[in-house]
Write an enzyme that holds these catalytic residues in place. Structure first.
Site, short mmCIF file in Angstrom:
data_model
loop_
_atom_site.label_atom_id
_atom_site.label_comp_id
_atom_site.label_asym_id
_atom_site.label_seq_id
_atom_site.Cartn_x
_atom_site.Cartn_y
_atom_site.Cartn_z
CB CYS A 93 11.40 -1.06 -2.54
SG CYS A 93 12.36 0.04 -3.57
CG HIS B 87 5.85 -1.64 -1.41
ND1 HIS B 87 4.54 -1.25 -1.24
CD2 HIS B 87 6.52 -0.51 -1.78
CE1 HIS B 87 4.42 0.05 -1.50
NE2 HIS B 87 5.61 0.52 -1.82
NE ARG C 36 1.90 5.04 -6.64
CZ ARG C 36 2.04 5.40 -5.36
NH1 ARG C 36 3.09 6.07 -4.96
NH2 ARG C 36 1.11 5.09 -4.48
CB CYS D 40 7.82 4.78 -4.00
SG CYS D 40 6.20 4.28 -3.38
C1 HEC Z 1 7.83 4.47 3.57
C2 HEC Z 1 7.19 3.36 2.90
C3 HEC Z 1 7.46 3.19 1.42
C4 HEC Z 1 8.66 2.90 0.79
C5 HEC Z 1 10.03 2.78 1.43
C6 HEC Z 1 8.33 2.67 -0.59
N1 HEC Z 1 7.01 2.83 -0.82
FE1 HEC Z 1 6.00 2.37 -2.52
N2 HEC Z 1 4.25 2.99 -1.66
C7 HEC Z 1 4.12 3.47 -0.38
C8 HEC Z 1 2.74 3.88 -0.15
C9 HEC Z 1 2.18 4.46 1.15
C10 HEC Z 1 2.05 3.62 -1.35
C11 HEC Z 1 0.56 3.86 -1.62
C12 HEC Z 1 -0.23 2.73 -0.99
C13 HEC Z 1 0.11 1.42 -1.65
O1 HEC Z 1 -0.44 1.10 -2.71
O2 HEC Z 1 0.99 0.70 -1.12
C14 HEC Z 1 3.03 3.04 -2.27
C15 HEC Z 1 2.72 2.61 -3.55
C16 HEC Z 1 3.63 2.03 -4.42
C17 HEC Z 1 3.30 1.51 -5.72
C18 HEC Z 1 1.92 1.52 -6.37
C19 HEC Z 1 1.12 0.31 -5.97
C20 HEC Z 1 -0.15 0.16 -6.74
O3 HEC Z 1 -0.99 -0.66 -6.34
O4 HEC Z 1 -0.33 0.79 -7.77
C21 HEC Z 1 4.45 1.04 -6.28
C22 HEC Z 1 4.61 0.40 -7.63
C23 HEC Z 1 5.51 1.27 -5.31
N3 HEC Z 1 4.96 1.85 -4.20
C24 HEC Z 1 6.84 0.95 -5.51
C25 HEC Z 1 7.87 1.25 -4.61
C26 HEC Z 1 9.27 1.07 -4.90
C27 HEC Z 1 9.84 0.50 -6.18
C28 HEC Z 1 9.97 1.48 -3.79
C29 HEC Z 1 11.46 1.59 -3.61
C30 HEC Z 1 12.13 2.44 -4.58
C31 HEC Z 1 8.97 1.89 -2.81
N4 HEC Z 1 7.73 1.76 -3.34
C32 HEC Z 1 9.28 2.34 -1.54
C33 HEC Z 1 5.11 3.51 0.58
C34 HEC Z 1 6.43 3.19 0.38
#
Ligand code: HEC
Length: 304
Positions: A218, A222, A261, A265
């Site tokens: 994650c 992020h 959400r 992810c």
């Molecule tokens: C390959 C890259 C990638 C990984 C790895 C990833 N994410 Fe994301 N995530 C994104 C993208 C693209 C979005 C949509 C754009 C944004 O708000 O960042 C997102 C959005 C989110 C959001 C919503 C943000 C908002 O403003 O509402 C959350 C919460 C989130 N991710 C949590 C996680 C968690 C917890 C993990 C690990 C389990 C994770 N992400 C792993 C790419 C990733």
């Protein structure tokens, strides 16, 4: 003399236990502050910080789209805190927020009587609680999220639990969030015991663990990756990730919980998502929410 001594030592014991009680969040507080410093530094001047933080951004992006972020509260907007184009779209969508009806329906569900005459209101007499969850329940020895707490209330009253990703639960959470926001509540996650601190640490470890066939964590996207672009999407920072849920997503054409959400992810990472009621999800959310401590509750909200 002996009496004085014993009083001094009683005082010492009291002082140590008070200090001890306040200290279970010491590591979490250190982590939160370090993350805040990192994010504010990264976004204070993206153009100037290009070499350190934005090596892949084009000149045009850095001059015209990636804007400085001055205050940590602004991260409640996710990527719209710095992505100018995204913010413009977001503001347009917010002129007619698509979640208004859900708040009203959530309020009805909150007051609706169960078969036994009680209601969600009996379990949660004060609806301004969106910023207080997840909590660590010392009696159960586990993290309780707002989503799991609602289902626990239903089950304890002889009702069937609800889907934890969308539908009724998301509506009740929208009501809680909007009441909390109206009242000016902030995210206020507590770590008050050794067991709670351990749950936090496990959640943190999972957040930074690389997994799936892509071997991504994650944090890759992020923390280190916040501000980078994946195709057309800018990656939002971990700080501010839990402040504004539930969200109405255009992609979903509806409202969803944080648990929903997370599942998306995890799929991005090339993994089969954990269950919303799993220890894994709850501890991860406990860590994530702590990172937003002090930010205003800002839900429900809209995302693409
Ligand atoms: C390959 C890259 C990638 C990984 C790895 C990833 N994410 Fe994301 N995530 C994104 C993208 C693209 C979005 C949509 C754009 C944004 O708000 O960042 C997102 C959005 C989110 C959001 C919503 C943000 C908002 O403003 O509402 C959350 C919460 C989130 N991710 C949590 C996680 C968690 C917890 C993990 C690990 C389990 C994770 N992400 C792993 C790419 C990733």
């Amino acid at each position: 003399m002996r009496r004085v001594m014993s009083r001094v030592s009683v005082m010492a014991v009291v002082a140590v236990s008070i200090l001890g009680a306040g200290n279970f969040n010491a590591q979490a507080e250190k982590d939160r502050k370090a993350l805040e410093v990192y994010m504010l530094k990264k976004f204070e001047n993206p153009l100037k910080n290009r070499n350190a933080y934005f090596p892949y951004a084009t000149d045009d992006e850095l001059k015209n789209n990636i804007q400085p972020v001055k205050k940590v509260e602004d991260f409640r907007l996710g990527s719209y805190a710095f992505n100018k184009g995204g913010l413009e779209q977001y503001n347009e969508l917010n002129e007619m927020p698509p979640y208004e009806d859900a708040i009203d329906e959530g309020e009805e569900l909150y007051n609706k009587k169960f078969k036994n005459g009680k209601s969600l209101k009996s379990c949660f007499p004060n609806p301004e609680i969106a910023g207080d969850y997840p909590k660590f329940d010392d009696k159960k020895g586990e993290v309780v999220t707002i989503t799991s707490a609602i289902n626990d209330c239903l089950v304890a009253n002889g009702e069937k639990p609800w889907n934890m990703k969308k539908g009724k639960i998301a509506k009740v959470e929208a009501y809680f969030a909007s009441k909390s926001k109206e009242a000016g509540k902030k995210v206020n996650i507590q770590i008050n015991s050794k067991a709670a601190a351990e749950a936090y640490e496990r959640g943190k470890k999972e957040y930074y663990t690389q997994r799936g066939y892509l071997q991504l964590s994650c944090a890759n996207c992020h923390v280190q990756g916040a501000g980078q672009r994946v195709r057309k999407e800018y990656l939002s920072p971990l700080i501010g990730h839990t402040t504004h849920f539930p969200v109405y997503r255009l992609k979903w054409q509806g409202l969803g919980t944080l648990e929903r959400r997370l599942g998306g992810c995890e799929k991005n990472q090339g993994e089969k998502p954990h269950k919303p009621n799993s220890k894994w999800d709850k501890e991860l959310l406990y860590f994530m929410a702590y990172m937003s401590n002090g930010l205003p509750v800002d839900g429900p909200d809209i995302r693409k």
